[in-house]
Motif scaffolding. Sequence first.
Motif, PDB file in Angstrom:
ATOM      1  N   GLU A  29       0.828  -1.204   0.000  1.00 56.36           N
ATOM      2  CA  GLU A  29       0.000   0.000   0.000  1.00 56.36           C
ATOM      3  C   GLU A  29       0.865   1.258   0.000  1.00 56.36           C
ATOM      4  O   GLU A  29       0.465   2.279  -0.570  1.00 56.36           O
ATOM      5  N   ILE A  30       2.050   1.191   0.586  1.00 52.12           N
ATOM      6  CA  ILE A  30       2.990   2.310   0.468  1.00 52.12           C
ATOM      7  C   ILE A  30       3.443   2.442  -0.982  1.00 52.12           C
ATOM      8  O   ILE A  30       3.451   3.541  -1.545  1.00 52.12           O
ATOM      9  N   VAL A  31       3.800   1.326  -1.578  1.00 46.44           N
ATOM     10  CA  VAL A  31       4.243   1.332  -2.974  1.00 46.44           C
ATOM     11  C   VAL A  31       3.171   1.948  -3.868  1.00 46.44           C
ATOM     12  O   VAL A  31       3.471   2.767  -4.746  1.00 46.44           O
ATOM     13  N   GLU A  32       1.925   1.576  -3.629  1.00 44.10           N
ATOM     14  CA  GLU A  32       0.821   2.087  -4.445  1.00 44.10           C
ATOM     15  C   GLU A  32       0.728   3.616  -4.396  1.00 44.10           C
ATOM     16  O   GLU A  32       0.409   4.262  -5.404  1.00 44.10           O
ATOM     17  N   LEU A  33       1.035   4.200  -3.249  1.00 44.04           N
ATOM     18  CA  LEU A  33       0.963   5.656  -3.112  1.00 44.04           C
ATOM     19  C   LEU A  33       2.041   6.362  -3.947  1.00 44.04           C
ATOM     20  O   LEU A  33       1.907   7.550  -4.256  1.00 44.04           O
ATOM     21  N   PHE A  34       3.117   5.648  -4.285  1.00 40.64           N
ATOM     22  CA  PHE A  34       4.193   6.233  -5.090  1.00 40.64           C
ATOM     23  C   PHE A  34       4.140   5.798  -6.557  1.00 40.64           C
ATOM     24  O   PHE A  34       4.859   6.354  -7.387  1.00 40.64           O
ATOM     25  N   GLN A  35       3.304   4.825  -6.845  1.00 45.84           N
ATOM     26  CA  GLN A  35       3.215   4.299  -8.205  1.00 45.84           C
ATOM     27  C   GLN A  35       2.884   5.422  -9.186  1.00 45.84           C
ATOM     28  O   GLN A  35       2.014   6.240  -8.944  1.00 45.84           O
ATOM     29  N   TRP A  36       3.629   5.453 -10.266  1.00 46.39           N
ATOM     30  CA  TRP A  36       3.462   6.386 -11.382  1.00 46.39           C
ATOM     31  C   TRP A  36       3.943   7.796 -11.079  1.00 46.39           C
ATOM     32  O   TRP A  36       3.846   8.680 -11.916  1.00 46.39           O
ATOM     33  N   ARG A  37       4.456   8.047  -9.920  1.00 50.85           N
ATOM     34  CA  ARG A  37       5.024   9.361  -9.631  1.00 50.85           C
ATOM     35  C   ARG A  37       6.463   9.411 -10.139  1.00 50.85           C
ATOM     36  O   ARG A  37       7.164   8.413 -10.114  1.00 50.85           O
ATOM     37  N   THR A  38       6.882  10.578 -10.516  1.00 49.25           N
ATOM     38  CA  THR A  38       8.283  10.753 -10.897  1.00 49.25           C
ATOM     39  C   THR A  38       9.134  10.813  -9.635  1.00 49.25           C
ATOM     40  O   THR A  38       8.601  10.941  -8.523  1.00 49.25           O
ATOM     41  N   SER A  58       7.895  12.211  -5.986  1.00 50.65           N
ATOM     42  CA  SER A  58       7.960  11.385  -4.777  1.00 50.65           C
ATOM     43  C   SER A  58       8.582  12.140  -3.606  1.00 50.65           C
ATOM     44  O   SER A  58       8.354  11.791  -2.451  1.00 50.65           O
ATOM     45  N   HIS A  59       9.339  13.187  -3.910  1.00 50.02           N
ATOM     46  CA  HIS A  59       9.942  14.018  -2.854  1.00 50.02           C
ATOM     47  C   HIS A  59       9.032  15.168  -2.434  1.00 50.02           C
ATOM     48  O   HIS A  59       9.256  15.774  -1.384  1.00 50.02           O
ATOM     49  N   ALA A  60       8.033  15.473  -3.239  1.00 52.36           N
ATOM     50  CA  ALA A  60       7.188  16.649  -2.994  1.00 52.36           C
ATOM     51  C   ALA A  60       5.723  16.239  -2.868  1.00 52.36           C
ATOM     52  O   ALA A  60       4.875  16.667  -3.650  1.00 52.36           O
ATOM     53  N   LEU A  61       5.425  15.428  -1.880  1.00 56.16           N
ATOM     54  CA  LEU A  61       4.057  14.956  -1.698  1.00 56.16           C
ATOM     55  C   LEU A  61       3.183  16.056  -1.115  1.00 56.16           C
ATOM     56  O   LEU A  61       3.630  16.835  -0.271  1.00 56.16           O
ATOM     57  N   ASN A  62       1.925  16.083  -1.552  1.00 58.60           N
ATOM     58  CA  ASN A  62       0.996  17.025  -0.929  1.00 58.60           C
ATOM     59  C   ASN A  62       0.634  16.496   0.460  1.00 58.60           C
ATOM     60  O   ASN A  62       0.939  15.358   0.821  1.00 58.60           O
ATOM     61  N   ASP A  63      -0.003  17.325   1.255  1.00 58.40           N
ATOM     62  CA  ASP A  63      -0.295  16.962   2.644  1.00 58.40           C
ATOM     63  C   ASP A  63      -1.154  15.707   2.761  1.00 58.40           C
ATOM     64  O   ASP A  63      -0.916  14.866   3.628  1.00 58.40           O
ATOM     65  N   GLU A  64      -2.126  15.571   1.883  1.00 59.43           N
ATOM     66  CA  GLU A  64      -3.023  14.413   1.932  1.00 59.43           C
ATOM     67  C   GLU A  64      -2.260  13.111   1.645  1.00 59.43           C
ATOM     68  O   GLU A  64      -2.421  12.119   2.361  1.00 59.43           O
ATOM     69  N   THR A  65      -1.419  13.130   0.626  1.00 57.72           N
ATOM     70  CA  THR A  65      -0.653  11.928   0.284  1.00 57.72           C
ATOM     71  C   THR A  65       0.380  11.630   1.355  1.00 57.72           C
ATOM     72  O   THR A  65       0.591  10.473   1.729  1.00 57.72           O
ATOM     73  N   ARG A  66       1.018  12.675   1.861  1.00 56.43           N
ATOM     74  CA  ARG A  66       2.005  12.483   2.933  1.00 56.43           C
ATOM     75  C   ARG A  66       1.351  11.839   4.162  1.00 56.43           C
ATOM     76  O   ARG A  66       1.924  10.948   4.787  1.00 56.43           O
ATOM     77  N   GLN A  67       0.140  12.254   4.507  1.00 63.08           N
ATOM     78  CA  GLN A  67      -0.592  11.661   5.631  1.00 63.08           C
ATOM     79  C   GLN A  67      -0.938  10.207   5.328  1.00 63.08           C
ATOM     80  O   GLN A  67      -0.822   9.346   6.208  1.00 63.08           O
TER      81      GLN A  67
END
Length: 111
Positions: A38-47, A51-60
């Motif tokens: 589920e962590i991997v899924e949150l980063f899937q398809w991101r550059t 991946s270094h600049a997550l918005n607050d919702e994704t970071r949470q």
Amino acid sequence: MTLDELTLRIAAFSEERDWEQFHSPKNLAMALSVEASEIVELFQWRTEAESHALNDETRQAVAEEIADVLIYLVRLADRLGIDPLTAAESKMVKNAAKYPAEKVWGHWEKP
């Protein structure tokens, strides 16, 4: 909170819900794998940059999945009688011998 305190809180949480019956090492390992995915899924398809600049919702969301991974990992270690800090320390010593800095500096290939 210390690791020992977390271990006790997780054990108490499980006991209060009669979940020990479900917390076999096999089941905990499978749950751990699912949560890590589920962590991997949150980063899937991101550059890389994204991946270094997550918005607050994704970071949470990442923080919650990291918590789930930690909880299952601590529970698995507890059920198997493994001290995760001792195991990590031992593994770091092995990794230092296997990957000496002077041989692996700046590249990912194994020496």
